[in-house]
Design a protein around this motif. Sequence first.
Motif, PDB file in Angstrom:
ATOM      1  N   ASP A   1      -5.261  10.864  -0.150  1.00  0.00           N
ATOM      2  CA  ASP A   1      -6.118  11.047  -1.178  1.00  0.00           C
ATOM      3  C   ASP A   1      -6.369   9.731  -1.826  1.00  0.00           C
ATOM      4  OD1 ASP A   1      -7.623  11.491  -3.406  1.00  0.00           O
ATOM      5  OD2 ASP A   1      -6.303  13.122  -4.347  1.00  0.00           O
ATOM      6  N   THR A   2      -7.229   8.944  -1.682  1.00  0.00           N
ATOM      7  CA  THR A   2      -7.406   7.546  -2.125  1.00  0.00           C
ATOM      8  C   THR A   2      -7.994   7.545  -3.596  1.00  0.00           C
ATOM      9  OG1 THR A   2      -9.608   7.569  -1.229  1.00  0.00           O
ATOM     10  CG2 THR A   2      -7.796   6.476  -0.031  1.00  0.00           C
ATOM     11  N   SER A   3      -8.279   8.774  -4.156  1.00  0.00           N
ATOM     12  CA  SER A   3      -8.873   8.945  -5.543  1.00  0.00           C
ATOM     13  C   SER A   3      -7.411   8.634  -6.478  1.00  0.00           C
ATOM     14  CB  SER A   3      -9.570  10.155  -5.875  1.00  0.00           C
ATOM     15  OG  SER A   3      -8.623  11.123  -5.803  1.00  0.00           O
TER      16      SER A   3
ATOM     17  N   ALA B   1     -12.633  -1.268  -3.706  1.00  0.00           N
ATOM     18  CA  ALA B   1     -11.418  -0.152  -3.119  1.00  0.00           C
ATOM     19  C   ALA B   1     -10.204  -1.202  -2.694  1.00  0.00           C
ATOM     20  CB  ALA B   1     -11.804   0.763  -2.236  1.00  0.00           C
ATOM     21  N   ARG B   2     -10.644  -2.374  -2.104  1.00  0.00           N
ATOM     22  CA  ARG B   2      -9.689  -3.341  -1.507  1.00  0.00           C
ATOM     23  C   ARG B   2      -9.882  -4.662  -1.674  1.00  0.00           C
ATOM     24  NH1 ARG B   2      -5.476  -5.532   0.143  1.00  0.00           N
ATOM     25  NH2 ARG B   2      -4.745  -5.400   2.432  1.00  0.00           N
TER      26      ARG B   2
ATOM     27  N   ALA C   1       0.640  -1.114   0.096  1.00  0.00           N
ATOM     28  CA  ALA C   1       0.001  -0.044  -0.154  1.00  0.00           C
ATOM     29  C   ALA C   1       0.725   1.162  -0.060  1.00  0.00           C
ATOM     30  CB  ALA C   1      -0.995   0.020   1.235  1.00  0.00           C
TER      31      ALA C   1
ATOM     32  N   ASP D   1       0.656   5.281   1.543  1.00  0.00           N
ATOM     33  CA  ASP D   1      -0.242   6.115   2.802  1.00  0.00           C
ATOM     34  C   ASP D   1      -0.640   7.659   2.507  1.00  0.00           C
ATOM     35  OD1 ASP D   1       2.085   7.933   2.545  1.00  0.00           O
ATOM     36  OD2 ASP D   1       2.749   7.617   4.710  1.00  0.00           O
ATOM     37  N   SER D   2      -0.864   7.659   1.026  1.00  0.00           N
ATOM     38  CA  SER D   2      -1.556   8.725   0.477  1.00  0.00           C
ATOM     39  C   SER D   2      -2.963   9.129   1.157  1.00  0.00           C
ATOM     40  CB  SER D   2      -1.839   8.840  -1.032  1.00  0.00           C
ATOM     41  OG  SER D   2      -0.521   8.429  -1.669  1.00  0.00           O
TER      42      SER D   2
ATOM     43  N   TYR E   1      -5.786   6.224  -6.793  1.00  0.00           N
ATOM     44  CA  TYR E   1      -5.634   4.776  -7.404  1.00  0.00           C
ATOM     45  C   TYR E   1      -6.686   4.254  -7.173  1.00  0.00           C
ATOM     46  CZ  TYR E   1      -4.958   3.986  -2.210  1.00  0.00           C
ATOM     47  OH  TYR E   1      -5.398   4.083  -0.812  1.00  0.00           O
TER      48      TYR E   1
ATOM     49  N   THR F   1      -7.558   0.607  -6.737  1.00  0.00           N
ATOM     50  CA  THR F   1      -7.888  -0.323  -5.876  1.00  0.00           C
ATOM     51  C   THR F   1      -6.521  -0.719  -5.212  1.00  0.00           C
ATOM     52  OG1 THR F   1      -8.733  -2.443  -5.451  1.00  0.00           O
ATOM     53  CG2 THR F   1      -7.947  -2.229  -7.736  1.00  0.00           C
TER      54      THR F   1
END
Length: 329
Positions: free
Chosen positions: A134-136, A306-307, A129, A131-132, A138, A140
């Motif tokens: 902003d999960t937008s 997302a995961r 993973a 640690d950003s 990526y 998934t």
Amino acid sequence: MFRKSLVAVVAATTLALTACGGGSDSGGGSDAGGASDGTITMGFAQVGAESGWRTANTKSVQEAAEAAGVDLKFSDAQQKQENQIKAIRSYIQQQVDVIAFSPVVESGWDTVLKEAKDAEIPVILTDRAVDSADTSLYKTFLGSDFIEEGKKAGDWLVEDSASTEGPVNIVELQGTTGAAPAIDRKEGFETAIAADPDLKIVQSQTGDFTRSGGKQVMEAFLKNTPDIDVVYAHNDDMGLGAIEAIEAAGKVPGKDIKIITVDAVKDGMTALADGKINFIVECNPLLGEQLMDLAAKVVAGEEVPARVVTEETTFTPEQAKEVLASREY
Ligand code: AHR
């Protein structure tokens, strides 16, 4: 069976930007991308070749790309973040349809991920993973739950030490500093062993997920730390290096010093079956097929979770003996 006619160039190379180039006829970029003939071009920035796990992971990705008819552009970052960033920038420049990568370390990805987003190239995190916030940045993240892996290792030790009187001195061989599996496996293990105040980590240092690193750090631990009872290694390779150091010091791995590792690659499982390792937590490197499925969906503009967490188990020496012959990696 693999479709040989659609074989892409998938040779593992050290990172040279020329190795990332050429071969793509992709129109690139958009969420409903792919070439006019439907071929997806994927830029894959691998961590390196530091361990047996990584070798199996690379093979899985390359074979799955071949089977799915994906044009795979592969680069090996030799465990250096700057090399991965260069590779990702090169994939953006080539307008690949999708970028997948396993980040060497967790931090420092926002800028390059924003560049990919601005170029409308979707990114899939695989194995490790970032640690950003902003999960937008990526689409998934496909890979293991490393905290859970650390917990499983710690839970086993708590149970195994239940009848032991007095302190249990643990030395920890950490993975690459700043890498998600190193951070999370440490955290999970510490959480689990907190259940027994006799269990103490007396030394903890990075062996960089390599066999030579594990051996070198273990040699130092053996010289400067009296009464080591347990080695907790964040991967099999470092555990195998530690075994060499323990044997060279005239001690018996698995008996004089117990060993817990993570991965369950063939060499690790062989040492487990031989009684040199006492317990292994599985980390499954065979992510290729799932990665290609996710890539096809993402490129087609479909929603993906997302995961996606990999299913994994644990092994005792007896269980290792049972499965060793049929172990795939
Ligand atoms: O990210 C997965 C870890 O990286 C594996 O446990 C280790 O062997 C590899 O180097």
